[in-house]
Design a protein around this motif. Structure first.
Motif, mmCIF file in Angstrom:
data_model
loop_
_atom_site.group_PDB
_atom_site.id
_atom_site.type_symbol
_atom_site.label_atom_id
_atom_site.label_comp_id
_atom_site.label_asym_id
_atom_site.label_seq_id
_atom_site.Cartn_x
_atom_site.Cartn_y
_atom_site.Cartn_z
ATOM 1 N N GLY B 121 -5.746 2.204 5.772
ATOM 2 C CA GLY B 121 -6.253 3.149 6.758
ATOM 3 C C GLY B 121 -6.241 2.613 8.174
ATOM 4 N N LEU B 122 -5.166 1.881 8.522
ATOM 5 C CA LEU B 122 -5.091 1.306 9.860
ATOM 6 C C LEU B 122 -4.068 2.037 10.726
ATOM 7 C CD1 LEU B 122 -5.259 -2.476 8.959
ATOM 8 C CD2 LEU B 122 -6.868 -1.287 10.423
ATOM 9 N N SER B 123 -3.624 3.203 10.289
ATOM 10 C CA SER B 123 -2.597 3.927 11.040
ATOM 11 C C SER B 123 -3.055 4.152 12.473
ATOM 12 C CB SER B 123 -2.324 5.278 10.385
ATOM 13 O OG SER B 123 -1.958 5.071 9.047
ATOM 14 N N GLY B 124 -2.140 3.889 13.406
ATOM 15 C CA GLY B 124 -2.447 4.124 14.812
ATOM 16 C C GLY B 124 -2.892 2.892 15.565
ATOM 17 N N VAL B 125 -3.241 1.818 14.860
ATOM 18 C CA VAL B 125 -3.678 0.619 15.594
ATOM 19 C C VAL B 125 -2.704 -0.543 15.416
ATOM 20 C CG1 VAL B 125 -6.119 1.255 15.476
ATOM 21 C CG2 VAL B 125 -5.164 -0.231 13.729
ATOM 22 N N GLU B 126 -1.504 -0.269 14.879
ATOM 23 C CA GLU B 126 -0.549 -1.350 14.592
ATOM 24 C C GLU B 126 -0.212 -2.194 15.810
ATOM 25 O OE1 GLU B 126 -0.121 1.877 13.826
ATOM 26 O OE2 GLU B 126 1.213 2.145 12.103
ATOM 27 N N ARG B 127 -0.218 -1.557 16.993
ATOM 28 C CA ARG B 127 0.201 -2.281 18.202
ATOM 29 C C ARG B 127 -0.974 -2.987 18.880
ATOM 30 N NH1 ARG B 127 4.173 -3.983 17.416
ATOM 31 N NH2 ARG B 127 5.507 -2.674 16.157
ATOM 32 N N ARG B 128 -2.190 -2.804 18.372
ATOM 33 C CA ARG B 128 -3.352 -3.424 19.022
ATOM 34 C C ARG B 128 -3.472 -4.892 18.644
ATOM 35 N NH1 ARG B 128 -8.251 0.627 18.602
ATOM 36 N NH2 ARG B 128 -7.251 2.501 19.395
ATOM 37 N N TYR B 129 -4.262 -5.596 19.452
ATOM 38 C CA TYR B 129 -4.535 -6.998 19.174
ATOM 39 C C TYR B 129 -5.926 -7.127 18.561
ATOM 40 C CZ TYR B 129 -0.283 -8.327 21.423
ATOM 41 O OH TYR B 129 1.041 -8.494 21.689
ATOM 42 N N PRO B 130 -6.159 -8.216 17.816
ATOM 43 C CA PRO B 130 -7.446 -8.346 17.116
ATOM 44 C C PRO B 130 -8.674 -8.113 18.001
ATOM 45 C CG PRO B 130 -5.964 -10.037 16.352
ATOM 46 C CD PRO B 130 -5.234 -9.286 17.438
ATOM 47 N N HIS B 131 -8.632 -8.561 19.274
ATOM 48 C CA HIS B 131 -9.835 -8.394 20.085
ATOM 49 C C HIS B 131 -10.070 -6.950 20.488
ATOM 50 C CE1 HIS B 131 -6.758 -8.859 23.258
ATOM 51 N NE2 HIS B 131 -7.536 -8.070 23.943
ATOM 52 N N GLN B 132 -9.096 -6.072 20.193
ATOM 53 C CA GLN B 132 -9.268 -4.656 20.524
ATOM 54 C C GLN B 132 -9.742 -3.849 19.317
ATOM 55 O OE1 GLN B 132 -5.153 -4.400 21.729
ATOM 56 N NE2 GLN B 132 -5.726 -4.040 23.851
ATOM 57 N N LEU B 133 -10.063 -4.550 18.221
ATOM 58 C CA LEU B 133 -10.435 -3.848 16.986
ATOM 59 C C LEU B 133 -11.929 -3.983 16.717
ATOM 60 C CD1 LEU B 133 -7.625 -5.122 14.592
ATOM 61 C CD2 LEU B 133 -7.649 -2.991 15.877
ATOM 62 N N SER B 134 -12.451 -3.064 15.918
ATOM 63 C CA SER B 134 -13.843 -3.179 15.491
ATOM 64 C C SER B 134 -13.909 -4.151 14.315
ATOM 65 C CB SER B 134 -14.354 -1.817 15.052
ATOM 66 O OG SER B 134 -13.763 -1.471 13.825
ATOM 67 N N GLY B 135 -15.121 -4.569 13.966
ATOM 68 C CA GLY B 135 -15.301 -5.524 12.872
ATOM 69 C C GLY B 135 -14.698 -5.030 11.570
ATOM 70 N N GLY B 136 -14.937 -3.766 11.271
ATOM 71 C CA GLY B 136 -14.420 -3.211 10.031
ATOM 72 C C GLY B 136 -12.901 -3.166 10.018
ATOM 73 N N GLN B 137 -12.318 -2.820 11.173
ATOM 74 C CA GLN B 137 -10.852 -2.783 11.261
ATOM 75 C C GLN B 137 -10.268 -4.174 11.087
ATOM 76 O OE1 GLN B 137 -10.676 -0.878 15.093
ATOM 77 N NE2 GLN B 137 -9.737 0.958 14.222
ATOM 78 N N ARG B 138 -10.943 -5.170 11.673
ATOM 79 C CA ARG B 138 -10.452 -6.544 11.538
ATOM 80 C C ARG B 138 -10.436 -6.959 10.078
ATOM 81 N NH1 ARG B 138 -13.915 -9.320 16.102
ATOM 82 N NH2 ARG B 138 -13.109 -7.962 17.708
ATOM 83 N N GLN B 139 -11.497 -6.570 9.366
ATOM 84 C CA GLN B 139 -11.560 -6.927 7.967
ATOM 85 C C GLN B 139 -10.410 -6.282 7.202
ATOM 86 O OE1 GLN B 139 -13.172 -5.555 4.889
ATOM 87 N NE2 GLN B 139 -14.145 -7.413 4.099
#
Lengths: 313, 354
Positions: B121-139
């Motif tokens: 369920g990470l569609s749409g954030v493929e181009r982001r960097y880890p510091h631009q993600l929420s904790g749950g997304q990072r996991q």
């Protein structure tokens, strides 16, 4: 251990705090007296700044162009000056290359080398700062004592046809001694901050040491390394004491830009000295600008890493 | 992947972190390693991964000894406690890392990453960097990255520790579902009993470097083998004079025996509320705590303080009130065995046969 990040951030906090306080005049105080005080302080600061930095620089520029542009150019293009600057350039290039590679390796061993044991790493860590504590002249003198023509090791190298002291290799060694901590001290805190988990994650994904270094560790430390490179260049460009002792300051042979300036001053050739000094000063300004740029990137990365750990929910 | 561990030992200096640990895990199981912090759970996990070398003992996967196989070749996916995402790489590059190391063709990498992005369920954030993600997304990224090279075993070190309590619950069920769907043998470390009970097929309780007990959450709850397990899984109170309680007088206390009781095994109520007055004793309400969905009542019985829960539907008790206390059963532990003791008076001593 010095931690550049913490000092930088605390400095920023302090200045922000100070400016916030300054903008608000506390009720009940007399603004006039305060203003007068701060004006005096500001003027004093500028005066000191002028006396210590600007005035000598202006004097140097005036000295360099005392007999016109022509004399400035001829001072720089005389064979001794060209040789000295080439010598300095060669020392800078070789020292920076060696110091970068060995500095990174030393930092890796100090931070990641668990096979060394905690105590030994502690001892090594303090030994690395030795060149900061020892006067460069003494550093150079130690090299002469160890590798001079009258010592066993020096004689062995001489027998093999390699002169070290009073020759180029000795000058490189002396400059290496002086600049060695610069790279290590830049890379160690970054390595400590990024920790080992990213590298472990890479190895779990099938990556071996070399690949892990280039693909995971290097991108994290590169700004620190660049900063260390700039510091090393600046330091080896301006190194005087250690090189003077080891090189013997032989004109057209082992003379560097700084020792040439020294000799010109000794010979009351102020215009020539100013010309070479001005070139060195200009390079320093450029290095300073690069340093600022690298520092900003380094801080930016550190900030990101910090945010990354905290997590945005 | 079938995992077999025998007689595993690890010392850190003079500290014996892992002591004679042995277990076997069937393929496709989801195992929770649980225990107090510093109990050696993470060390066991790291030895399975090959990040730490055991001082003695054997680790084998599918019957093949793994001790000398480097972590790069063990075919294990590892999710680190703080995810350890490559912070200078985008989400896509993070997930693709293991595949590029294995030199998969570009097109297949793109396909596989797209598949995992979809799955997590990470569609749409493929181009982001880890510091631009929420904790749950990072996991989720850490999870996708570990799964990308199709490992045979997935190890997770405190996967939910760095996440907000609210999102944590959501992620737990998500993870369980996902692991079931992928069908990969997984071991996760946690210090949170709720997490272990909720997520794991089987849990392994590790304390002071030893395996205390291994089994399904229900088995462990029902029949804890050691006082530590009884205290760690579920709630329990240690009883000082269990044989003085009504219904347990016949019990002979051994030299080193311990008695534990769970709140669920105690009933409190006003006169007439408790079903078996003959088996119950008098107690005094000492404290009342509102727990959101029920009351926690502390009652004093013969100098012992017992904890139990009471439904919000029942009449509200007051501090100092005299109540009836019925104790259904207690756990007893000897030096080398454990058993459950039922209240003797619950059985009618003179059954009337019709």
């Amino acid at each position: 251990m010095t931690d550049p990040f913490s000092t930088i951030s605390s400095y920023n906090d302090a200045s922000r705090y100070a400016s916030a306080r300054g903008s608000r005049t506390p009720p009940g105080s007399v603004p006039g007296a305060r203003q007068k005080q701060s004006i005096i302080l500001i003027v004093l600061t500028y005066l000191i700044f002028f006396a210590l930095l600007i005035a000598p620089l202006l004097q140097m520029i005036a000295g360099a162009f005392e007999h016109g542009l022509h004399s400035f150019i001829s001072a720089l293009t005389r064979p001794a000056a060209i040789h000295a600057m080439a010598m300095t350039g060669a020392v800078v290039v070789i020292v920076t290359a060696i110091n970068t590679i060995f500095g990174i390796l030393t930092a890796l061993v100090l931070v990641r080398g668990e096979w060394l044991g905690t105590k030994l790493r502690h001892v090594l860590n303090s030994l690395i700062d030795l060149p900061f504590a020892v006067s460069p002249i003494i550093g150079g003198f130690m090299i002469v004592l160890l590798l001079g023509p009258n010592t066993i090791m020096g004689a062995m190298f001489a027998w093999a046809g390699i002169d070290i002291v009073y020759a180029f290799p000795g000058m490189v060694l002396a400059t290496l001694f002086v600049t060695f901590p610069l790279m290590v001290r830049e890379v160690v805190p970054v390595l400590q901050e990024i920790g080992t988990q990213q590298e472990e994650a890479a190895s779990m994904l099938g990556s071996y040491d070399w690949t892990t270094f280039w693909r995971v560790t290097w991108p994290s430390i590169r700004w620190g390394v660049l900063y260390g490179v700039v510091l090393t260049i600046a330091r080896s460009l301006g190194e005087f004491g250690a090189v003077l002792v080891v090189s013997g300051n032989i004109m057209n042979k082992t003379q560097t830009a700084t020792t040439l300036v020294y000799q010109d001053v000794e010979n009351f050739n102020i215009a020539a000295a100013s010309s070479v000094a001005l070139v060195l000063a200009l390079i320093s300004v450029v290095l300073l600008l690069v340093m600022e740029w690298a520092k900003k990137h380094k801080e930016h990365k550190a900030h990101q890493a910090h945010n990354g750990q905290k997590g945005v929910h | 992947m079938h995992i077999e561990v025998r007689q595993l030992n690890k010392w850190f200096g003079s500290y014996h972190a892992v002591q004679d640990v042995g277990f076997s895990i069937e393929a496709g199981q989801l195992i929770g390693l649980i225990g107090p912090s510093g109990g050696g759970k993470t060390s066991v996990l790291r030895m399975l991964a090959g990040l730490e070398q055991p001082d003695s003992g054997e680790i084998s996967f599918q019957g093949k000894l793994m001790n000398d196989v480097p972590p790069q070749q063990r075919g294990i996916g590892f999710v680190f406690q703080h995810y350890a995402l490559f912070k200078h790489m985008s989400v896509f590059d993070n997930i693709a890392f293991g595949l590029t190391i294995q030199k998969w063709p570009k097109a297949r990498i793109r396909e596989r990453v797209a598949e995992l992005v979809e799955l997590t369920g990470l569609s749409g954030v493929e181009r982001r960097y880890p510091h631009q993600l929420s904790g749950g997304q990072r996991q989720r990224v850490a999870f996708a990255r570990a799964l990308a090279p199709e490992p045979q075993l997935l190890l997770l070190d405190e996967p939910f520790a760095a996440i907000d309590a609210k999102i944590r619950k959501e992620l737990r069920s998500w993870l369980k579902e996902l692991i079931e769907r992928v069908g990969i043998t997984s071991i996760f470390v946690t210090h949170d009993q709720d997490e272990a009970i909720e997520v794991a097929d089987e849990i392994m309780i590790i304390n002071q470097g030893r395996v205390e007990q291994m089994g399904t959450p229900w088995d462990i709850y029902k029949t804890p083998e050691t006082p530590f397990v009884a205290e760690f899984i579920g709630e329990s109170t240690l009883l000082s004079n269990a044989h003085t309680l009504k219904g347990f007088e016949s019990m002979k206390p051994g030299e080193e025996s311990k008695a534990l009781i769970r709140p669920e095994y105690i009933e409190v109520g006003r006169e007439g509320e408790v079903r078996l007055p003959s088996a119950s004793v008098q107690g005094k309400v000492k404290a009342l705590h509102f727990r959101g969905s029920e009351w926690m009542v502390e009652v004093d019985v013969g100098g012992m303080r017992l904890k139990t829960y009471r439904s919000l539907e029942s009449p509200v008790l007051h501090i100092g009130e005299r109540v009836q206390v019925l104790i259904h059963r207690i756990y007893l532990f000897d030096k080398d065995r454990s058993w459950m003791q039922e209240n003797a008076l619950k059985e009618d001593p003179l059954p009337v046969l019709i």
